[in-house]
Design an enzyme around this catalytic site. Structure first.
Site, PDB file in Angstrom:
ATOM      1  N   ARG A  59      51.377  95.369  82.380  1.00 37.15           N
ATOM      2  CA  ARG A  59      51.666  95.131  80.955  1.00 37.15           C
ATOM      3  C   ARG A  59      50.451  94.554  80.230  1.00 37.15           C
ATOM      4  NH1 ARG A  59      54.165  90.645  78.945  1.00 37.15           N
ATOM      5  NH2 ARG A  59      55.425  90.315  80.798  1.00 37.15           N
ATOM      6  N   TYR A 112      55.222 108.201  57.264  1.00 34.33           N
ATOM      7  CA  TYR A 112      56.110 108.719  58.310  1.00 34.33           C
ATOM      8  C   TYR A 112      57.473 108.006  58.216  1.00 34.33           C
ATOM      9  CZ  TYR A 112      58.169 109.317  62.878  1.00 34.33           C
ATOM     10  OH  TYR A 112      59.062 109.571  63.888  1.00 34.33           O
ATOM     11  N   ASP A 183      47.345 105.735  59.413  1.00 35.31           N
ATOM     12  CA  ASP A 183      47.909 106.638  60.419  1.00 35.31           C
ATOM     13  C   ASP A 183      47.082 107.929  60.369  1.00 35.31           C
ATOM     14  OD1 ASP A 183      49.429 108.576  61.769  1.00 35.31           O
ATOM     15  OD2 ASP A 183      51.320 107.595  61.270  1.00 35.31           O
ATOM     16  N   LYS A 208      51.266 113.332  69.471  1.00 35.33           N
ATOM     17  CA  LYS A 208      50.961 114.548  68.722  1.00 35.33           C
ATOM     18  C   LYS A 208      49.691 115.196  69.298  1.00 35.33           C
ATOM     19  CE  LYS A 208      54.465 113.482  66.094  1.00 35.33           C
ATOM     20  NZ  LYS A 208      55.198 112.540  66.926  1.00 35.33           N
TER      21      LYS A 208
HETATM   22  C1  LIG Z   1      52.615 110.841  61.197  1.00 33.27           C
HETATM   23  C2  LIG Z   1      53.380 110.165  62.295  1.00 33.27           C
HETATM   24  N1  LIG Z   1      53.108 108.896  62.583  1.00 33.27           N
HETATM   25  C3  LIG Z   1      53.761 108.231  63.547  1.00 33.27           C
HETATM   26  C4  LIG Z   1      54.755 108.848  64.276  1.00 33.27           C
HETATM   27  C5  LIG Z   1      55.515 108.049  65.315  1.00 33.27           C
HETATM   28  O1  LIG Z   1      55.032 108.303  66.570  1.00 33.27           O
HETATM   29  P1  LIG Z   1      55.920 108.247  67.920  1.00 33.27           P
HETATM   30  O2  LIG Z   1      56.979 109.292  67.768  1.00 33.27           O
HETATM   31  O3  LIG Z   1      54.920 108.521  68.978  1.00 33.27           O
HETATM   32  O4  LIG Z   1      56.502 106.887  67.991  1.00 33.27           O
HETATM   33  C6  LIG Z   1      55.049 110.181  64.054  1.00 33.27           C
HETATM   34  C7  LIG Z   1      56.069 110.852  64.907  1.00 33.27           C
HETATM   35  O5  LIG Z   1      56.629 111.843  64.654  1.00 33.27           O
HETATM   36  C8  LIG Z   1      54.363 110.868  63.006  1.00 33.27           C
HETATM   37  O6  LIG Z   1      54.650 112.136  62.698  1.00 33.27           O
END
Ligand SMILES: Cc1ncc(COP(=O)(O)O)c(C=O)c1O
Length: 393
Positions: A59, A112, A183, A208
């Site tokens: 961890r 998101y 992001d 992704k």
């Molecule tokens: C632009 C974006 N940021 C963050 C996330 C969240 O990531 P995670 O699903 O790996 O928690 C997503 C997930 O679909 C996303 O599309």
């Protein structure tokens, strides 16, 4: 379009894993262990006292996870990076490291959906307020920033794919002494390196493009030693959303092909988007690559975009007639995927950003994968034709 994928020569992607591998293996080992033992009392004491840095418990520190973190830090141009069990774990740990009750953060609209929900639920309960701004309107951002504790960006944004001048927005936050975070999942470090544009921290859903094979859920934050260190000190160990060694290993594998995959997604995505733009049943395309120019710092485009059908197309029929494109959330892997906006607008869980900021009910999000552009286009064309009101079967 200026494709800068070659900028990331192999040096960015090797380095971390060509030293000290057992048997000179070309692929690094997975250090799949929860704990590491000490050779004697003195080594244990030195580690507890912080005089010696070595893995104790996964961890906290694991060599495979660390390898991924170092590779990602290099790719993003950061001093350090920290891996998490999901993109949301990375986002929540980063944000929570910079706010306390009574604070306010500024975020761009169309973030998101689960980041939006984090802000509207847990943060709200902690009495942290969020002001949403249109990231295309720099004056509005400048007006909202004074007094904020954190500036949260995403560019291009989810669903509507608004691409912002990330460097200009970061400079506005810097002028107020406010740390900024972005992001960067959509562009990946191949097409956008926000730290080099003045943003303080980059977060990814590594589920992704970084992973790239739809077989891992993971996240990562990159930035300066100081800011990443702040996350590493508390939110990381105590919230405990640790990236697992096996998932880190899958990500290391994914990073090795990131430049070639991104180029392929870019080419296929642009071809499909341009053909859709000429289709008589399509009203609008939301794809940064179809604008006159990309904002400074965004050097390419990925395979994710949305478009809006004209009235008269049966979107349920369109979705059900697709063969190669599958109905599915997430994106960034080999597969081509489709999500109808009218479905997202009916989601039962907490309100999402699509509802809050409005996505068009006739919009559809596409992820253009790597199955082959002509076959994908034929699939779309046939499904649209079959679902148009003149040609209902
Ligand atoms: C632009 C974006 N940021 C963050 C996330 C969240 O990531 P995670 O699903 O790996 O928690 C997503 C997930 O679909 C996303 O599309």
């Amino acid at each position: 379009m200026n494709d800068r994928a070659d900028f990331f020569d192999e040096a960015s992607l090797i380095g971390a894993h060509d030293e000290g591998n057992a048997f000179d293996a070309v692929v690094p080992p997975i250090v799949q262990t929860s704990l590491f033992t000490f050779k004697d009392y003195d080594e244990m004491l030195a580690t507890y006292r912080g005089e010696k840095v070595r893995p104790t418990y996964t961890r906290g520190l694991n060599p495979t996870v660390r390898m991924f973190e170092e590779m990602l830090a290099k790719l993003e141009g950061g001093e350090d990076a920290i891996g998490f069990a999901s993109g949301m774990s990375a986002i929540s740990s980063a944000v929570l490291s910079f706010v306390e009750p009574g604070d306010r953060i500024v975020a761009v609209k169309h973030v998101y959906p689960d980041a939006f929900r984090l802000f509207g639920t847990l943060l709200k309960r902690m009495r942290v307020e969020v002001t949403y701004v249109d990231g295309r309107d720099e004056e509005a951002v400048a007006r909202a920033l004074p007094g904020a504790k954190l500036f949260y960006m995403e560019s291009p944004t989810s669903w509507v794919m608004e691409a912002h001048d990330v460097g200009a927005l970061a400079a506005l936050a810097k002028a107020q002494g406010i740390p900024s975070i972005i992001d960067n999942s959509w562009a990946s470090p191949i097409f956008q390196r926000p730290l080099t544009l003045g943003v303080d921290m980059v977060v990814h859903s590594a589920s992704k493009y970084l992973g790239g094979h739809s077989d891992v859920v993971a996240g990562v934050v990159a930035g300066s030693k100081e800011l990443v260190g702040r996350i590493r000190a508390e939110a990381y160990p105590y919230l405990g959303g640790k990236l697992s060694p096996f998932d880190a290993w899958l990500l290391i594998r994914g990073l090795r092909t990131l430049p070639v995959r991104m180029r392929a997604h870019q080419a296929a995505g642009l071809t499909v988007a341009k053909r859709l733009a000429e289709h008589p049943l399509v009203e609008k395309i939301c794809h940064p690559g179809l604008a006159n120019r990309l904002p400074p710092g965004l050097t390419g485009t990925s395979g994710l975009f949305s478009f809006i059908f004209r009235e008269g197309v049966d979107i349920r029929g369109f979705a059900d007639r697709l063969n190669l494109f599958k109905l599915g959330v997430s994106w960034g892997g080999h597969e081509s995927l489709v999500v109808p906006g009218e479905v997202v607008l009916q989601q039962k869980a907490q309100p999402n950003s699509a509802m809050a900021f409005g996505v068009h009910p006739r919009s559809v999000r596409l992820h253009v994968g790597l199955e082959g552009t002509e076959a994908l286009w034929s699939d779309l064309e046939a499904a649209i034709a079959a679902a148009s009101s003149n040609d209902k079967k």
